[in-house]
Design a protein around this motif. Sequence first.
Motif, PDB file in Angstrom:
ATOM      1  N   ASP A 110       0.822  -1.212   0.000  1.00  0.00           N
ATOM      2  CA  ASP A 110       0.000   0.000   0.000  1.00  0.00           C
ATOM      3  C   ASP A 110       0.859   1.267   0.000  1.00  0.00           C
ATOM      4  N   LEU A 111       1.969   1.233  -0.750  1.00  0.00           N
ATOM      5  CA  LEU A 111       2.874   2.378  -0.820  1.00  0.00           C
ATOM      6  C   LEU A 111       2.134   3.614  -1.325  1.00  0.00           C
ATOM      7  N   MET A 112       2.337   4.735  -0.660  1.00  0.00           N
ATOM      8  CA  MET A 112       1.669   5.998  -0.985  1.00  0.00           C
ATOM      9  C   MET A 112       0.153   5.795  -1.043  1.00  0.00           C
ATOM     10  N   HIS A 113      -0.363   5.115  -0.012  1.00  0.00           N
ATOM     11  CA  HIS A 113      -1.801   4.834   0.092  1.00  0.00           C
ATOM     12  C   HIS A 113      -2.305   4.031  -1.107  1.00  0.00           C
ATOM     13  N   GLY A 114      -1.455   3.235  -1.687  1.00  0.00           N
ATOM     14  CA  GLY A 114      -1.854   2.422  -2.819  1.00  0.00           C
ATOM     15  C   GLY A 114      -1.733   3.116  -4.160  1.00  0.00           C
ATOM     16  N   ALA A 115      -1.225   4.347  -4.184  1.00  0.00           N
ATOM     17  CA  ALA A 115      -1.076   5.062  -5.455  1.00  0.00           C
ATOM     18  C   ALA A 115       0.004   4.437  -6.330  1.00  0.00           C
ATOM     19  N   ALA A 116       1.003   3.798  -5.715  1.00  0.00           N
ATOM     20  CA  ALA A 116       2.115   3.212  -6.455  1.00  0.00           C
ATOM     21  C   ALA A 116       1.884   1.717  -6.652  1.00  0.00           C
ATOM     22  N   VAL A 117       2.196   1.223  -7.846  1.00  0.00           N
ATOM     23  CA  VAL A 117       1.946  -0.175  -8.177  1.00  0.00           C
ATOM     24  C   VAL A 117       2.994  -0.655  -9.185  1.00  0.00           C
ATOM     25  N   SER A 122       1.712  17.071  -2.624  1.00  0.00           N
ATOM     26  CA  SER A 122       1.769  17.049  -1.156  1.00  0.00           C
ATOM     27  C   SER A 122       2.151  15.659  -0.665  1.00  0.00           C
ATOM     28  N   MET A 123       1.489  14.646  -1.233  1.00  0.00           N
ATOM     29  CA  MET A 123       1.819  13.267  -0.880  1.00  0.00           C
ATOM     30  C   MET A 123       3.233  12.919  -1.326  1.00  0.00           C
ATOM     31  N   TRP A 124       3.605  13.376  -2.520  1.00  0.00           N
ATOM     32  CA  TRP A 124       4.916  13.056  -3.077  1.00  0.00           C
ATOM     33  C   TRP A 124       6.036  13.656  -2.231  1.00  0.00           C
ATOM     34  N   PHE A 125       5.863  14.911  -1.800  1.00  0.00           N
ATOM     35  CA  PHE A 125       6.889  15.570  -1.000  1.00  0.00           C
ATOM     36  C   PHE A 125       7.064  14.880   0.347  1.00  0.00           C
ATOM     37  N   VAL A 126       5.972  14.486   0.963  1.00  0.00           N
ATOM     38  CA  VAL A 126       6.064  13.768   2.242  1.00  0.00           C
ATOM     39  C   VAL A 126       6.748  12.420   2.034  1.00  0.00           C
ATOM     40  N   GLN A 127       6.433  11.751   0.911  1.00  0.00           N
ATOM     41  CA  GLN A 127       7.094  10.484   0.603  1.00  0.00           C
ATOM     42  C   GLN A 127       8.595  10.680   0.447  1.00  0.00           C
ATOM     43  N   MET A 128       9.027  11.792  -0.180  1.00  0.00           N
ATOM     44  CA  MET A 128      10.462  12.056  -0.330  1.00  0.00           C
ATOM     45  C   MET A 128      11.120  12.255   1.038  1.00  0.00           C
ATOM     46  N   ALA A 129      10.424  12.940   1.943  1.00  0.00           N
ATOM     47  CA  ALA A 129      10.965  13.131   3.287  1.00  0.00           C
ATOM     48  C   ALA A 129      11.143  11.787   3.994  1.00  0.00           C
ATOM     49  N   ARG A 130      10.157  10.919   3.887  1.00  0.00           N
ATOM     50  CA  ARG A 130      10.244   9.593   4.512  1.00  0.00           C
ATOM     51  C   ARG A 130      11.362   8.770   3.878  1.00  0.00           C
ATOM     52  N   GLN A 131      11.509   8.872   2.555  1.00  0.00           N
ATOM     53  CA  GLN A 131      12.540   8.104   1.875  1.00  0.00           C
ATOM     54  C   GLN A 131      13.931   8.570   2.299  1.00  0.00           C
ATOM     55  N   MET A 132      14.108   9.884   2.393  1.00  0.00           N
ATOM     56  CA  MET A 132      15.397  10.403   2.845  1.00  0.00           C
ATOM     57  C   MET A 132      15.704   9.948   4.266  1.00  0.00           C
ATOM     58  N   ASP A 133      14.713  10.000   5.139  1.00  0.00           N
ATOM     59  CA  ASP A 133      14.922   9.564   6.524  1.00  0.00           C
ATOM     60  C   ASP A 133      15.317   8.093   6.581  1.00  0.00           C
TER      61      ASP A 133
END
Length: 497
Positions: A204-211, A312-323
């Motif tokens: 369910d990556l990015m609330h299921g947006a990614a597949v 908005s979702m993409w930017f938060v995902q980038m923050a999580r990925q960097m962390d």
Amino acid sequence: MKYSEYVQHDGLGLARLVAERQVSPADLLALARARLAEINPALNAVIHRMDTIADERAQAPVDGPFAGVPFLIKDLFQDYAGVASGYGNAALKRAGFKPAEHAEITRRFIASGVNIFGKTNTPEFGAKGVTEPEAFGITRNPWHSDHTPGGSSGGSAAAVAAGVVPMAGANDGGGSIRIPAACCGLFGLKPGRARVPGGPERSDLMHGAAVDHVLTRSVRDSAAMLDAIAGYEKGAIVRLHEPEAGYLTAIETPPAPLRIGVLDSSPLDIPLHTEALAALETTTELLESLGHTVERAAPAIDGLQLGRDFLSMWFVQMARQMDDVRARTGAAANEFELDTRAMAHVGRAFSATEYMDAFERWRGYRHALAEFHAEYDLLLTPTLANPPARIGEAATPKWQQIALRPLLRLPSARALIRSGIVEQIARENLKHVPFTQLANLTGVPAMSVPLHMTPQGLPLGSQFVGEPGSEALLLRLAAQLETAAPWFDRLPAVGGR
């Protein structure tokens, strides 16, 4: 077998030759490697080799619909245990990060019988619609090396279009299967939410947006691979029904006449390139010749707001990925690209309520698209607003890079958010690809079909967006279009034939 014969077959065709003992998996692997050696210096499609693994598999008994067929996986989220995963990032590359277990999608690729012999290039964390990571270098389009193959599955698209493999692994969180398919003259289906596995780490990556799925030269390869990889995985949020006879069987029957709504203007109110409109006209004429009805119509959605909410979702995902990368590698700030750091900086500034407000609006987009599909079987759009961009065209201008650096030293990007920066970024970053994010946020399947070539000899695909669970319908239409306007033998001249 000669290479000229190898490239005439899709994945299922090669698997049949293996099953009939007309060719061995080792022979096919040798042909794929030879082609890669020929084109990779110019295209930079493959960045990790898996030679020992592939050699061993070529000698082992293998079952599955694609038994013995050479295959490449994307160096992003398609982890292979013990093999370097760089995700387009300098820190992971420097650390030599190797996952301890396969991603579930990789397990299912392996179970289909393919022989994985390398990993393909991707922009850092898959964050762009071009494939130009600083850590691994630029990937170029086989049709014209001055242009991009798209992103983020650009390495896979370049390898398939150049005839290294008949198909390769890809994934799509905002268009990353459909964009490179459109740029490279390939077929690209993004399955719907939860249709294929994302685990064990990224269900369910990015609330299921990614597949995940594949990029292919033939529709039937895409259908057969979807049969192989689709299905419930432990821990998934939903369990979807599959067609009883399977997707490959489904494409044997053309669809009944369809009513298709066509969107011929950008959701961002930015003029479309004449070739994008020409691609749409080519597709519309073909559809009408096959008995389908095509009308100008679109879902009632604010495209700019959808772009803001996607980013908005993409930017938060980038923050999580960097962390996550920092935790794994102890990475310094300069081991991330400036654009990635800027996206993450803005992502960290969103409050939880602001993020959830954006996420809640996804429901409205789903409802509007469902209202559209109550009247129309499919939505047709250009896949891209322009022909494939030139290398470097999508790069952040130097003056913006200079302006960004002091802003990244600020403790918070709240002021940037209040300034309207997200809207500006939405317009600038999505102006070339304003059509693909809708299917990701609504979780529906969508595909890019390669039906147009520009006068400059560059491919330009058309996108179809279906309702939930319509993968079989999309594949049936794609197969019908493929029969009416074949593209399989349309190959670039890169490296010679």
